[in-house]
Design a protein around this motif. Sequence first.
Motif, PDB file in Angstrom:
ATOM      1  N   LEU A 166      11.692  14.062  -9.632  1.00 33.00           N
ATOM      2  CA  LEU A 166      11.249  13.073 -10.614  1.00 33.00           C
ATOM      3  C   LEU A 166      12.351  12.779 -11.608  1.00 33.00           C
ATOM      4  O   LEU A 166      13.097  13.679 -12.029  1.00 33.00           O
ATOM      5  CB  LEU A 166      10.024  13.594 -11.374  1.00 33.00           C
ATOM      6  N   GLY A 195       9.134   8.135 -14.688  1.00 36.53           N
ATOM      7  CA  GLY A 195       8.317   8.080 -13.476  1.00 36.53           C
ATOM      8  C   GLY A 195       9.064   7.681 -12.234  1.00 36.53           C
ATOM      9  O   GLY A 195       8.470   7.531 -11.172  1.00 36.53           O
ATOM     10  N   LEU A 203      11.993   8.108  -9.146  1.00 32.21           N
ATOM     11  CA  LEU A 203      12.284   9.165  -8.187  1.00 32.21           C
ATOM     12  C   LEU A 203      13.740   9.117  -7.774  1.00 32.21           C
ATOM     13  O   LEU A 203      14.371   8.042  -7.752  1.00 32.21           O
ATOM     14  CB  LEU A 203      11.441   8.996  -6.924  1.00 32.21           C
ATOM     15  N   ALA A 257       8.260   3.019  -9.089  1.00 33.18           N
ATOM     16  CA  ALA A 257       7.664   4.254  -9.596  1.00 33.18           C
ATOM     17  C   ALA A 257       6.362   4.548  -8.884  1.00 33.18           C
ATOM     18  O   ALA A 257       5.626   3.646  -8.506  1.00 33.18           O
ATOM     19  CB  ALA A 257       7.403   4.131 -11.092  1.00 33.18           C
ATOM     20  N   VAL A 258       6.078   5.824  -8.706  1.00 33.70           N
ATOM     21  CA  VAL A 258       4.765   6.212  -8.210  1.00 33.70           C
ATOM     22  C   VAL A 258       3.774   6.071  -9.353  1.00 33.70           C
ATOM     23  O   VAL A 258       4.155   6.000 -10.517  1.00 33.70           O
ATOM     24  CB  VAL A 258       4.771   7.662  -7.669  1.00 33.70           C
ATOM     25  N   ASP A 259       2.490   6.032  -9.021  1.00 39.47           N
ATOM     26  CA  ASP A 259       1.490   5.863 -10.071  1.00 39.47           C
ATOM     27  C   ASP A 259       1.390   7.117 -10.941  1.00 39.47           C
ATOM     28  O   ASP A 259       1.967   8.156 -10.634  1.00 39.47           O
ATOM     29  CB  ASP A 259       0.133   5.457  -9.493  1.00 39.47           C
ATOM     30  N   ALA A 260       0.660   6.988 -12.050  1.00 38.62           N
ATOM     31  CA  ALA A 260       0.606   8.071 -13.034  1.00 38.62           C
ATOM     32  C   ALA A 260       0.007   9.344 -12.458  1.00 38.62           C
ATOM     33  O   ALA A 260       0.456  10.452 -12.753  1.00 38.62           O
ATOM     34  CB  ALA A 260      -0.183   7.610 -14.259  1.00 38.62           C
ATOM     35  N   THR A 286      -0.087  10.382  -9.238  1.00 38.13           N
ATOM     36  CA  THR A 286       0.868  11.018  -8.331  1.00 38.13           C
ATOM     37  C   THR A 286       2.019  11.629  -9.111  1.00 38.13           C
ATOM     38  O   THR A 286       2.454  12.752  -8.853  1.00 38.13           O
ATOM     39  CB  THR A 286       1.396  10.001  -7.307  1.00 38.13           C
ATOM     40  N   GLY A 287       2.515  10.888 -10.108  1.00 40.75           N
ATOM     41  CA  GLY A 287       3.625  11.401 -10.906  1.00 40.75           C
ATOM     42  C   GLY A 287       3.267  12.679 -11.631  1.00 40.75           C
ATOM     43  O   GLY A 287       4.059  13.619 -11.699  1.00 40.75           O
ATOM     44  N   LEU A 333       3.269  15.536  -9.175  1.00 40.30           N
ATOM     45  CA  LEU A 333       4.625  15.926  -8.796  1.00 40.30           C
ATOM     46  C   LEU A 333       5.319  16.693  -9.915  1.00 40.30           C
ATOM     47  O   LEU A 333       6.071  17.628  -9.660  1.00 40.30           O
ATOM     48  CB  LEU A 333       5.443  14.684  -8.426  1.00 40.30           C
ATOM     49  N   SER A 334       5.041  16.316 -11.141  1.00 35.96           N
ATOM     50  CA  SER A 334       5.711  16.971 -12.268  1.00 35.96           C
ATOM     51  C   SER A 334       5.312  18.434 -12.387  1.00 35.96           C
ATOM     52  O   SER A 334       6.049  19.240 -12.948  1.00 35.96           O
ATOM     53  CB  SER A 334       5.391  16.234 -13.574  1.00 35.96           C
ATOM     54  N   ALA A 349       1.435   8.749  -1.892  1.00 37.99           N
ATOM     55  CA  ALA A 349       2.008   7.787  -2.825  1.00 37.99           C
ATOM     56  C   ALA A 349       1.192   6.503  -2.870  1.00 37.99           C
ATOM     57  O   ALA A 349       1.500   5.531  -2.206  1.00 37.99           O
ATOM     58  CB  ALA A 349       3.457   7.478  -2.455  1.00 37.99           C
TER      59      ALA A 349
END
Length: 384
Positions: free
Chosen positions: A252, A256, A258, A268-271, A273-274, A277-278, A374
Amino acid sequence: MARIDLDLAHAYRPDPKEDADYALLPLKMSFEDGGAYALLGPSGCGKTTMLNIVSGLLRPSHGTVRFDGRDVTALTPQQRNIAQVFQFPVIYDTMTVAENLAFPLRNRGVPADRIKARVGRIAEMLELNGQLNQRAAGLSADAKQKISLGRGLVREDVSAVLFDEPLTVIDPHLKWQLRRKLKQIHQELKLTLVYVTHDQVEALTFADRIVVMTRGRAVQVGTAGELFERPSHRFVGHFIGSPGMNFLPAALEEGGGLSVAGQPVAGAVDAVTGAALSRAEPFALGIRPEYVELEDIGEGGASPARPGTITGTVAQVQDIGTYWLVTAQAGPHTLKARLSAHARPPAPGASIALRVLNPHTCFYGADEQLIAAATVAAAQEGLA
């Protein structure tokens, strides 16, 4: 027919003073009454062990097997009312095809008129009706295995029919026909069928639901579409598909974004998914070759304009007949793309943009489990 519930583990060396040699790690699983299931995985993954535990040929070292809620863990295959078909034909060479098919019914005292009707129906389904009066000794290995299949299917009262790689000895030309035939038979007879195989084509053709196994674990149970679109474990992504899923290291970035294979990716991936991942770094991006889109960007190799892409170089182009398989290098990382047979593939050595971020993209954590798919945000950037 029966619903089968497993809550067990199995170790061939269960002595607690020693390291247990687990062929099956602890699992809970159910096979619904009338369902068609495949146990799919490489050799040694535990699928035959599971089948033999279901049949009663093997008693689990831990846990229970239940048929329709009844504990059958200590019962024999006969007491469980199981039919099983093995890799190699189990028939009587001195009997005719009809006598072989009728044998399981005669042993159970089924009336003669009912035997004749049932044998005739199974023989017709397996296209053996022209050989009913022939002795089995003079038949090919293919025909003998079809008799074995028929002996497993001929009984109407079985709790389940279990298949242990039954098409091993079948000529490759006939395998497709028999897989389709077994599917048809299941739809007509509504038996509970469990089929062991290491061949994904067999599993995907035959079964309504597939249990993917590796190293004694059932890592995903799902339909063919679910296993292909959303593998819940990296092994499933690798094992299902030809070729399997591409995996690239990802991280990341602020805002947001990648980076994939060491390259920043626009979009950016959506909130949701983000956020997932975080919490899970490090992680990897997974995308199937069918969903990698290519664009030739010329000799200059300029940064790709399209969102969701990284740059790479074509290493190899293979004409498979029904599709083109393009192998590309993105730095030290290799990934593959499947193109339509009618497409014009890029030439080896060409600089290309590879779209790896789209709604088919999956992300996997260090434990190889699926973190998120995603659902790509920002429609204005053309990713959704």
